[in-house]
Design a protein around this motif. Structure first.
Motif, PDB file in Angstrom:
ATOM      1  N   VAL A  11     -57.594   0.797  29.079  1.00  0.00           N
ATOM      2  CA  VAL A  11     -56.169   0.858  28.792  1.00  0.00           C
ATOM      3  C   VAL A  11     -55.871   2.183  28.108  1.00  0.00           C
ATOM      4  CG1 VAL A  11     -55.748  -1.622  28.660  1.00  0.00           C
ATOM      5  CG2 VAL A  11     -56.513  -0.411  26.625  1.00  0.00           C
ATOM      6  N   SER A  12     -54.662   2.672  28.314  1.00  0.00           N
ATOM      7  CA  SER A  12     -54.226   3.905  27.658  1.00  0.00           C
ATOM      8  C   SER A  12     -53.648   3.548  26.300  1.00  0.00           C
ATOM      9  CB  SER A  12     -53.161   4.620  28.495  1.00  0.00           C
ATOM     10  OG  SER A  12     -53.704   5.080  29.699  1.00  0.00           O
ATOM     11  N   ILE A  13     -54.068   4.292  25.282  1.00  0.00           N
ATOM     12  CA  ILE A  13     -53.578   4.060  23.923  1.00  0.00           C
ATOM     13  C   ILE A  13     -53.004   5.341  23.356  1.00  0.00           C
ATOM     14  CG2 ILE A  13     -55.290   2.251  23.488  1.00  0.00           C
ATOM     15  CD1 ILE A  13     -56.695   4.350  21.600  1.00  0.00           C
ATOM     16  N   GLU A  21     -59.379  -0.352  13.173  1.00  0.00           N
ATOM     17  CA  GLU A  21     -58.293   0.580  13.472  1.00  0.00           C
ATOM     18  C   GLU A  21     -57.264  -0.096  14.367  1.00  0.00           C
ATOM     19  OE1 GLU A  21     -59.091   4.984  13.915  1.00  0.00           O
ATOM     20  OE2 GLU A  21     -61.045   4.129  14.469  1.00  0.00           O
ATOM     21  N   VAL A  22     -55.996   0.184  14.114  1.00  0.00           N
ATOM     22  CA  VAL A  22     -54.904  -0.368  14.901  1.00  0.00           C
ATOM     23  C   VAL A  22     -54.336   0.733  15.785  1.00  0.00           C
ATOM     24  CG1 VAL A  22     -52.601  -1.399  14.784  1.00  0.00           C
ATOM     25  CG2 VAL A  22     -54.365  -2.118  13.172  1.00  0.00           C
ATOM     26  N   VAL A  23     -54.109   0.394  17.058  1.00  0.00           N
ATOM     27  CA  VAL A  23     -53.593   1.358  18.026  1.00  0.00           C
ATOM     28  C   VAL A  23     -52.442   0.728  18.798  1.00  0.00           C
ATOM     29  CG1 VAL A  23     -55.804   2.544  18.301  1.00  0.00           C
ATOM     30  CG2 VAL A  23     -55.243   0.638  19.807  1.00  0.00           C
ATOM     31  N   LYS A  24     -51.682   1.586  19.464  1.00  0.00           N
ATOM     32  CA  LYS A  24     -50.616   1.137  20.353  1.00  0.00           C
ATOM     33  C   LYS A  24     -51.113   1.277  21.783  1.00  0.00           C
ATOM     34  CE  LYS A  24     -45.819   2.137  21.540  1.00  0.00           C
ATOM     35  NZ  LYS A  24     -44.671   3.034  21.248  1.00  0.00           N
ATOM     36  N   VAL A  25     -51.190   0.163  22.503  1.00  0.00           N
ATOM     37  CA  VAL A  25     -51.605   0.168  23.901  1.00  0.00           C
ATOM     38  C   VAL A  25     -50.350   0.368  24.733  1.00  0.00           C
ATOM     39  CG1 VAL A  25     -52.758  -1.106  25.734  1.00  0.00           C
ATOM     40  CG2 VAL A  25     -53.522  -1.379  23.362  1.00  0.00           C
ATOM     41  N   VAL A  26     -50.336   1.436  25.553  1.00  0.00           N
ATOM     42  CA  VAL A  26     -49.112   1.793  26.258  1.00  0.00           C
ATOM     43  C   VAL A  26     -49.135   1.485  27.751  1.00  0.00           C
ATOM     44  CG1 VAL A  26     -48.438   3.515  24.558  1.00  0.00           C
ATOM     45  CG2 VAL A  26     -49.857   4.199  26.488  1.00  0.00           C
TER      46      VAL A  26
END
Length: 83
Positions: A41-43, A22-27
């Motif tokens: 980390v927040s994603i 799965e691909v996520v955006k780490v913010v």
């Protein structure tokens, strides 16, 4: 680390709903109060934002500083060290 960046889930983790691939955006880094025993980390994922362990992610086309930070943390954990 420089945020945001894309990351792929590399391994399952008992505290995370992510599946390998799965691909996520780490913010951002997760708030200090939830990082007492692990680096989180927040994603953004499925229109929600929450924290996952950095150990389960690998950066996708990230800049050098971010790549190095992720690899350093993985090295640290794989050696058996904790926060």
């Amino acid at each position: 680390m420089q945020f945001p960046f894309s990351a792929r889930c590399a391994v399952r983790h008992t505290t995370s709903p992510l599946e390998p691939g799965e691909v996520v955006k780490v913010v951002a880094m997760a708030p200090d109060e939830v990082c007492e025993h692990d680096m989180l980390v927040s994603i953004q994922w499925n229109r929600r934002q929450f924290a996952v362990p950095l150990i389960q992610l690998e950066g996708i086309q990230v800049e050098e500083e971010t790549r190095q930070a992720i690899e350093d943390w993985q090295y640290w954990v794989n050696r058996g060290y904790t926060l």
